[in-house]
Design an enzyme around this catalytic site. Structure first.
Site, mmCIF file in Angstrom:
data_model
loop_
_atom_site.group_PDB
_atom_site.id
_atom_site.type_symbol
_atom_site.label_atom_id
_atom_site.label_comp_id
_atom_site.label_asym_id
_atom_site.label_seq_id
_atom_site.Cartn_x
_atom_site.Cartn_y
_atom_site.Cartn_z
ATOM 1 N N ASP A 1 -57.787 45.034 -92.619
ATOM 2 C CA ASP A 1 -57.945 46.124 -93.583
ATOM 3 C C ASP A 1 -59.287 46.830 -93.435
ATOM 4 O O ASP A 1 -59.652 47.665 -94.264
ATOM 5 C CB ASP A 1 -57.705 45.656 -95.021
ATOM 6 C CG ASP A 1 -58.784 44.706 -95.525
ATOM 7 O OD1 ASP A 1 -59.441 44.043 -94.694
ATOM 8 O OD2 ASP A 1 -58.978 44.612 -96.752
ATOM 9 N N ASP B 1 -62.423 46.192 -93.786
ATOM 10 C CA ASP B 1 -63.647 46.085 -94.588
ATOM 11 C C ASP B 1 -64.711 45.338 -93.787
ATOM 12 O O ASP B 1 -65.882 45.354 -94.139
ATOM 13 C CB ASP B 1 -63.411 45.445 -95.969
ATOM 14 C CG ASP B 1 -62.726 44.105 -95.909
ATOM 15 O OD1 ASP B 1 -62.329 43.654 -94.818
ATOM 16 O OD2 ASP B 1 -62.571 43.492 -96.986
ATOM 17 N N SER C 1 -55.649 41.509 -95.396
ATOM 18 C CA SER C 1 -56.920 41.474 -94.662
ATOM 19 C C SER C 1 -56.765 40.904 -93.254
ATOM 20 O O SER C 1 -56.036 41.463 -92.444
ATOM 21 C CB SER C 1 -57.950 40.701 -95.478
ATOM 22 O OG SER C 1 -59.224 40.798 -94.896
ATOM 23 N N ASP D 1 -61.074 43.853 -88.845
ATOM 24 C CA ASP D 1 -60.016 42.976 -89.346
ATOM 25 C C ASP D 1 -58.885 43.869 -89.884
ATOM 26 O O ASP D 1 -58.952 45.093 -89.803
ATOM 27 C CB ASP D 1 -60.564 42.020 -90.426
ATOM 28 C CG ASP D 1 -60.891 42.732 -91.715
ATOM 29 O OD1 ASP D 1 -61.438 43.846 -91.651
ATOM 30 O OD2 ASP D 1 -60.592 42.190 -92.801
HETATM 31 MG MG MG Z 1 -60.708 42.319 -94.798
#
Ligand code: MG
Length: 453
Positions: free
Chosen positions: A242, A244, A99, A240
């Site tokens: 990844d 999400d 992340s 960020d």
């Molecule tokens: Mg994330």
């Protein structure tokens, strides 16, 4: 058998590669997952340099337990979750990602067949298998097979684009900063297909993160801000590691604190779905409450962690409730008519819809129209955090308190949250008020009770 998580945190396993995170560890997670969810498992990864090695280890663990594996390649976590959700063939999934953590980190997020992150009770079962080396390895003639399907990322892009009227972004210029992460493959395309003119920065996939760190910060997004101003863009969006989460800079290049982003999109969603429920953790700004009140919506508070928000949204809907929206005050927003996980690509697209809807008002004006809240955030060392939380509870027990996660003191003009850290010997203290003086006075009251840190 343990009944508490020992290795997984609120968003999967994470650590420094070569220290905590090794191919052996990831292989065993794969084997544990494969033993629990027989069938076809979808895997993916973010852009970290260790991702390729670790995804091979993950797949080895899954294949040796007889699972078939479909490798989606590099993609955002919500893209993998979406593909798993819409395809009944998948018994689950796993994402190699750390992340927002620095480049030397990596980890694993485990995903269920419905696209949600695996809940605590199932993670505990997975951990118990992991620590007991209890894997259902199959014989030579039952080992699983691997296929690759990197093209399926397109299904995620299309799902978001289809969510909005065609051409909603026509005439809007935007700048996208994927931070060298997997959103480079999705967000620019999503916004372009919505009609926007898209500029990019840090849009080449690179696990050394040469442009900025995977955590989007005001400092790291300075070049994005400059590009927004230089191109006269309506906004800049950054993700960020990844994707999400999504965070924004406005048309004047100012970083938008994530609770305001939440509030702005909440306002848009609630106008279309008045009277529904909004789900968010107890740590989110009161701004979210103000905006819900405006539209006759009700807030349902959860413990801190996006997985608790997503699960609560699903539970409420299954009870027949109308849930309009959910999310955290960190740019992780969850759209109940899309999927039950944080989705940064969807959030970027939503901002286009918010601005298209407002017509004349630009993003800076919309942000300045929102009430200003002052937030104090402190970490407070404590050998036994639970004791400290109880001390605060006893001292403030005569007031309105909420015990959803730690102790939340609720006053008309301020609130304070004192909760034990899940990972370190400390408590986290948050205080918020529209008046900085009132926030500070409440902080001093709490410090009086718990003693100097
Ligand atoms: Mg994330």
């Amino acid at each position: 058998m343990h009944d508490k998580k020992r290795m997984f945190g609120t968003n999967g396993v994470r650590g420094v590669v070569g220290d905590m995170i090794t191919p052996t560890l990831v292989l065993k997670i794969g084997a544990a997952l494969g033993s629990m969810r027989k069938g076809t498992i979808a895997v993916g990864r973010d852009t970290r340099t260790s991702g390729e090695a670790l995804v091979h280890a993950l797949k080895a663990g899954l294949l040796m337990t007889g699972c078939d594996v479909v490798d989606m390649g590099i993609l955002p976590t919500p893209a993998l979750q979406y593909i798993i959700k819409i395809d009944d063939r998948f018994a689950g999934g796993a994402m190699i990602t750390a992340s927002h953590n620095p480049p030397e980190y990596n980890g694993v997020k485990v995903i269920e067949a419905d696209g949600t992150e695996m809940a605590d009770d199932e993670i505990i079962k997975l951990e118990n298998r992991f620590f007991a080396d209890e894997f259902d390895a199959v014989a030579w003639d039952s080992v699983g097979r691997e296929a690759a399907a990197p093209e399926r990322i397109e299904e995620y892009i299309q799902a978001i684009v289809r969510h909005f009227p065609a051409g909603i972004g026509n005439g809007m210029t935007v700048v996208v900063d994927p931070g060298s992460g997997p959103a480079a493959l999705t967000t620019p395309l999503i916004l372009e297909r919505m009609g926007c003119r898209v500029h990019t920065i840090n849009a080449r996939i690179d696990g050394t993160f040469p442009g900025r760190m995977p955590e989007p910060t005001p400092e790291g997004l300075q070049p994005l801000s400059e590009m927004v101003i230089a191109t006269g863009a309506a906004f800049g969006v950054a993700h960020d590691g990844d994707a999400d989460r999504a965070v924004f800079v406005d048309n004047r290049g100012r970083y938008i604190e994530e609770n305001y982003e939440f509030g702005l999109i909440e306002d848009y969603v609630c106008r279309r779905n008045p009277g529904g429920l909004i789900v968010t953790p107890v740590a989110t700004s009161r701004l979210i409450q103000d905006i819900a009140d405006k539209h006759g919506c009700t807030i349902d508070y959860t413990p801190v962690g996006s997985i608790y928000v997503a699960r609560r949204m699903i539970d409420l809907i299954s009870q027949g409730e109308t849930v309009s929206f959910g999310g955290e005050g960190n740019g992780g927003l969850i759209y109940s008519d899309h999927q039950f996980c944080r989705d940064g690509g969807m959030t970027a697209a939503m901002m286009v819809a918010v601005l298209a809807d407002q017509g004349e008002k630009d993003l800076a004006v919309l942000i300045d129209d929102l009430p200003v809240y002052h937030l104090i955030k402190e970490k407070y060392p404590a050998p036994d955090p639970a004791v400290l939380v109880r001390t605060v509870e006893e001292a403030f027990g005569g007031e309105i308190v909420e015990k959803i996660d730690g102790i939340k003191i609720i006053r008309a003009d301020a609130w304070a949250l004192v909760r034990a850290s899940g990972t370190e010997p400390m408590v986290r203290i948050m205080i918020e008020s529209r008046d900085p003086g009132i926030a500070d006075a409440l902080y001093q009251e709490i410090v009086q009770v718990i003693g100097p840190g």
